[in-house]
Design an enzyme around this catalytic site. Sequence first.
Site, mmCIF file in Angstrom:
data_model
loop_
_atom_site.group_PDB
_atom_site.id
_atom_site.type_symbol
_atom_site.label_atom_id
_atom_site.label_comp_id
_atom_site.label_asym_id
_atom_site.label_seq_id
_atom_site.Cartn_x
_atom_site.Cartn_y
_atom_site.Cartn_z
ATOM 1 N N ASP A 117 0.813 -1.227 0.000
ATOM 2 C CA ASP A 117 0.000 0.000 0.000
ATOM 3 C C ASP A 117 0.845 1.275 0.000
ATOM 4 O O ASP A 117 0.305 2.368 0.155
ATOM 5 C CB ASP A 117 -0.895 0.041 1.262
ATOM 6 C CG ASP A 117 -1.918 -1.066 1.245
ATOM 7 O OD1 ASP A 117 -2.263 -1.522 0.146
ATOM 8 O OD2 ASP A 117 -2.355 -1.480 2.334
ATOM 9 N N HIS A 130 29.410 4.988 -9.591
ATOM 10 C CA HIS A 130 28.069 5.127 -9.031
ATOM 11 C C HIS A 130 27.880 4.217 -7.816
ATOM 12 O O HIS A 130 26.847 3.558 -7.666
ATOM 13 C CB HIS A 130 27.005 4.838 -10.095
ATOM 14 C CG HIS A 130 26.949 5.882 -11.170
ATOM 15 N ND1 HIS A 130 26.388 5.669 -12.403
ATOM 16 C CD2 HIS A 130 27.396 7.161 -11.195
ATOM 17 C CE1 HIS A 130 26.498 6.764 -13.137
ATOM 18 N NE2 HIS A 130 27.108 7.684 -12.428
ATOM 19 N N ASP A 183 29.731 12.211 -3.319
ATOM 20 C CA ASP A 183 29.022 12.890 -4.412
ATOM 21 C C ASP A 183 27.580 13.009 -3.939
ATOM 22 O O ASP A 183 26.847 12.011 -3.907
ATOM 23 C CB ASP A 183 29.138 12.059 -5.692
ATOM 24 C CG ASP A 183 28.501 12.742 -6.912
ATOM 25 O OD1 ASP A 183 27.680 13.666 -6.730
ATOM 26 O OD2 ASP A 183 28.829 12.320 -8.042
ATOM 27 N N ASP A 193 24.588 19.500 -7.145
ATOM 28 C CA ASP A 193 25.327 18.256 -7.427
ATOM 29 C C ASP A 193 26.801 18.527 -7.148
ATOM 30 O O ASP A 193 27.467 19.176 -7.948
ATOM 31 C CB ASP A 193 25.081 17.894 -8.908
ATOM 32 C CG ASP A 193 25.744 16.588 -9.304
ATOM 33 O OD1 ASP A 193 26.299 15.902 -8.424
ATOM 34 O OD2 ASP A 193 25.709 16.268 -10.510
ATOM 35 N N HIS A 218 34.669 9.377 -17.614
ATOM 36 C CA HIS A 218 33.375 10.067 -17.779
ATOM 37 C C HIS A 218 33.607 11.473 -18.313
ATOM 38 O O HIS A 218 34.740 11.889 -18.522
ATOM 39 C CB HIS A 218 32.577 10.078 -16.473
ATOM 40 C CG HIS A 218 33.252 10.752 -15.316
ATOM 41 N ND1 HIS A 218 33.311 12.117 -15.188
ATOM 42 C CD2 HIS A 218 33.912 10.248 -14.225
ATOM 43 C CE1 HIS A 218 33.947 12.421 -14.067
ATOM 44 N NE2 HIS A 218 34.341 11.307 -13.466
ATOM 45 N N HIS A 242 27.505 18.219 -16.968
ATOM 46 C CA HIS A 242 26.180 18.081 -17.592
ATOM 47 C C HIS A 242 25.379 19.305 -17.221
ATOM 48 O O HIS A 242 25.712 20.017 -16.262
ATOM 49 C CB HIS A 242 25.496 16.794 -17.102
ATOM 50 C CG HIS A 242 25.546 16.612 -15.608
ATOM 51 N ND1 HIS A 242 24.663 17.238 -14.760
ATOM 52 C CD2 HIS A 242 26.400 15.909 -14.808
ATOM 53 C CE1 HIS A 242 24.955 16.899 -13.507
ATOM 54 N NE2 HIS A 242 26.020 16.110 -13.499
ATOM 55 N N HIS A 258 20.620 15.766 -13.970
ATOM 56 C CA HIS A 258 21.138 15.755 -15.352
ATOM 57 C C HIS A 258 20.053 16.458 -16.158
ATOM 58 O O HIS A 258 19.111 15.839 -16.632
ATOM 59 C CB HIS A 258 21.371 14.338 -15.856
ATOM 60 C CG HIS A 258 22.571 13.695 -15.215
ATOM 61 N ND1 HIS A 258 23.161 12.555 -15.689
ATOM 62 C CD2 HIS A 258 23.322 14.051 -14.141
ATOM 63 C CE1 HIS A 258 24.197 12.235 -14.923
ATOM 64 N NE2 HIS A 258 24.308 13.127 -13.983
ATOM 65 N N GLU A 298 33.110 18.550 -13.294
ATOM 66 C CA GLU A 298 33.411 17.426 -12.418
ATOM 67 C C GLU A 298 34.450 16.455 -12.954
ATOM 68 O O GLU A 298 34.147 15.289 -13.203
ATOM 69 C CB GLU A 298 32.122 16.683 -12.081
ATOM 70 C CG GLU A 298 31.246 16.296 -13.273
ATOM 71 C CD GLU A 298 30.022 15.495 -12.829
ATOM 72 O OE1 GLU A 298 30.198 14.494 -12.132
ATOM 73 O OE2 GLU A 298 28.893 15.892 -13.184
ATOM 74 N N TYR A 310 40.522 7.884 -11.310
ATOM 75 C CA TYR A 310 40.164 6.698 -10.521
ATOM 76 C C TYR A 310 41.192 5.599 -10.774
ATOM 77 O O TYR A 310 41.406 5.208 -11.935
ATOM 78 C CB TYR A 310 38.755 6.212 -10.897
ATOM 79 C CG TYR A 310 37.770 7.364 -10.933
ATOM 80 C CD1 TYR A 310 37.118 7.772 -9.769
ATOM 81 C CD2 TYR A 310 37.550 8.088 -12.114
ATOM 82 C CE1 TYR A 310 36.257 8.861 -9.789
ATOM 83 C CE2 TYR A 310 36.689 9.174 -12.134
ATOM 84 C CZ TYR A 310 36.041 9.567 -10.972
ATOM 85 O OH TYR A 310 35.203 10.649 -10.996
ATOM 86 N N ARG A 323 37.285 12.788 -7.320
ATOM 87 C CA ARG A 323 36.456 13.628 -8.189
ATOM 88 C C ARG A 323 36.187 14.938 -7.441
ATOM 89 O O ARG A 323 36.014 14.925 -6.216
ATOM 90 C CB ARG A 323 35.137 12.927 -8.536
ATOM 91 C CG ARG A 323 34.209 13.794 -9.405
ATOM 92 C CD ARG A 323 33.110 12.994 -10.125
ATOM 93 N NE ARG A 323 32.140 12.369 -9.275
ATOM 94 C CZ ARG A 323 32.095 11.071 -8.987
ATOM 95 N NH1 ARG A 323 32.995 10.243 -9.492
ATOM 96 N NH2 ARG A 323 31.150 10.572 -8.200
ATOM 97 N N GLU A 355 33.620 18.183 -7.901
ATOM 98 C CA GLU A 355 32.466 18.615 -8.704
ATOM 99 C C GLU A 355 31.832 19.862 -8.105
ATOM 100 O O GLU A 355 31.493 19.898 -6.921
ATOM 101 C CB GLU A 355 31.420 17.490 -8.765
ATOM 102 C CG GLU A 355 30.142 17.899 -9.479
ATOM 103 C CD GLU A 355 29.168 16.748 -9.675
ATOM 104 O OE1 GLU A 355 29.181 15.805 -8.864
ATOM 105 O OE2 GLU A 355 28.391 16.803 -10.653
HETATM 106 N N1 GLY Z 1 25.775 12.677 -9.122
HETATM 107 C C1 GLY Z 1 25.614 12.453 -10.484
HETATM 108 C C2 GLY Z 1 26.604 13.168 -11.279
HETATM 109 O O1 GLY Z 1 27.575 13.663 -10.734
HETATM 110 O O2 GLY Z 1 26.459 13.321 -12.438
HETATM 111 MN MN MN Z 2 27.198 15.611 -11.794
HETATM 112 MN MN MN Z 3 27.608 14.367 -8.773
#
Ligand code: GLY
Ligand code: MN
Ligand code: MN
Length: 438
Positions: free
Chosen positions: A38, A241, A258, A269, A348, A352, A359, A382, A386, A404, A406
Site C-alpha cells: 500500500d 556510481h 558525491d 550536485d 566520464h 552536464h 542531469h 566534475e 580513478y 572527483r 564537482e
Molecule cells: N551525481 C551524479 C553526477 O555527478 O552526475
Molecule cells: Mn554531476
Molecule cells: Mn555528482
Amino acid sequence: MTLRKDEYARRRKQLMKLMGKGAIAIIPAAPERQRNSDVHYHYRPDSDFHYLTGFNEPEAVAVLIPGREQAEYILFVRDRDPTRETWDGRRAGPEGAVRDYSADDAFPVGDIDDILPGLLERCGRVYYSMGVNLDFDQRVVGWVNTLRGQTKLGIHSPQEFVALEHPLHDMRLYKSKAEATVMKRSAQIAVGAHVRAMRNTRPGVTEYEVMAELLHEFHRHQADISYHPIVGGGANGCILHYHENADTLRDGDLLLIDAGCEYGLYASDITRTFPVNGRFSPAQKAIYDIVLEAQEAAFACIKPGNHWNEPHDAAVRAITQGLVRVGLLKGRLPALIKEEAYRKFYMHRTGHWLGMDVHDVGEYKVGAEWRVFEPGMALTVEPGIYIPAGTKGVPKRWWNIGVRIEDDVLVTSSGYELLTSGLPRTTAEIERVMASAA
Ligand code: GLY
Ligand code: MN
Ligand code: MN
C-alpha cells in the site's frame, strides 16, 4: 511554491508564443509510483509539468491553447473529496486551480474524456511529449481517434504531432534570475552538508553515518536529495556510481562524497574527496592536485561564446599532462590525448546541464555543432581520476585513489558564477576544515 506565480505565467506565455495559434499542448503530471503493497514513493512532481504550472498534485493535466478566447490555460485536477483528503491530504480542486494557480478554467480530471476531444477538434497541431508516460500516450491517441471516427460528421482531427520537449527543454536550459536564486540556495544547502560531512569523518565512522550527516543538513533546510548520495571510502571511491554506503572508513583512505540536494525542485550536485584521517598522503595529494588543475582549466573555458566541449577538452588535457608528470602515462601529450590514453583513469565527461533535473534537459549539440554557452545556462564541472587496486601497470602506492571534484556554475555575461562557493576545494583548505572539527 518557491517561485512567484508570475514566473509560471511568463513561462506559459513564452511557450504559447513559440507554439503559435492553431496549436494545443497537453502536459500530464507524473503518475504516483508504488513502492510496495500500500506504500507509494514520496511524490515528486514531473519537472516539465511543474515548470509550467507550479502545481504539485498527481493526476493533473495542463492544456495550453494559444489564442483561445474563453481560456488559454486549462487545468484538469482531482476533484475535492473530504474522505480522500482525510486520508491522503489536501486537494486544490478546480476552484483552487483557478484561484491559486492562475488557470483560466479548470475541471475535475474525471471529466477529461468528455472535454478534451472538443478542445483538440479546433487545433491542427498537438504539442505532446510522446513516450514518457505510456499509459497517457494511449489516452491521447484515444482522444484523437475519437475525432477521426467522426470525420463524416464534419469534425476535424489534428494534422500534426509536435515533440513538446523541443521548445520546452530549450526554455528550461536558460535559467531566469528567480531560478538562479533558487539554484544558488540549493547549492549552498549542499555546501553546508559537505562541510558537515567533512567535520564528522574520521577512521572508524561508517559511510552510512556520514550519509546521515548529509541528509540531516538537507532536511533541516527543507531540501531532499537530488539523487542517492555516493559515500565511498577507499576502493569504493573508484566505483563511479557506488551506492551501498555500507562500509567502515579506514585510516589512510580517501572518502569520495558525491551528494546534492533538491530545493524548491532545483538540484545541486557536488563532489568532494578528502582523507578519512584529515591529512592527504603525498600520492593522494599528487592525484588530487591534478584533478584540481583539470577543474580550474575547465572553469577557465566557461564563458559566452565558448562551446560545450571546451571545458571537457581542457580537463582532458590537464589530466593527461598530470598523469604524465607523475609517471602514470608515458608518451607525448598530443598522441596520448588522441589515443584517449587518459580514459583508463578518467572515463566520464566533465559535466552536464543542471536544473530541475540533476542531469538537466537541453541539447548538447545544435545540429552537428556543440552548443555555445550563453548567460543563464547552468552546469556541473566534475573531472576525476580513478585508480582501483590492481590497475595494470600501476604501482601499488597509487591503488584505491579515486578523486572527483564537482562544482556547479551558472554562465554569466562575462564568464560564470560559482554556485557552490564557500566549500573547501584545495587540499590545504580541506585539511584546515577537518583539523577544526574535533
Ligand atoms: N551525481 C551524479 C553526477 O555527478 O552526475
Ligand atoms: Mn554531476
Ligand atoms: Mn555528482
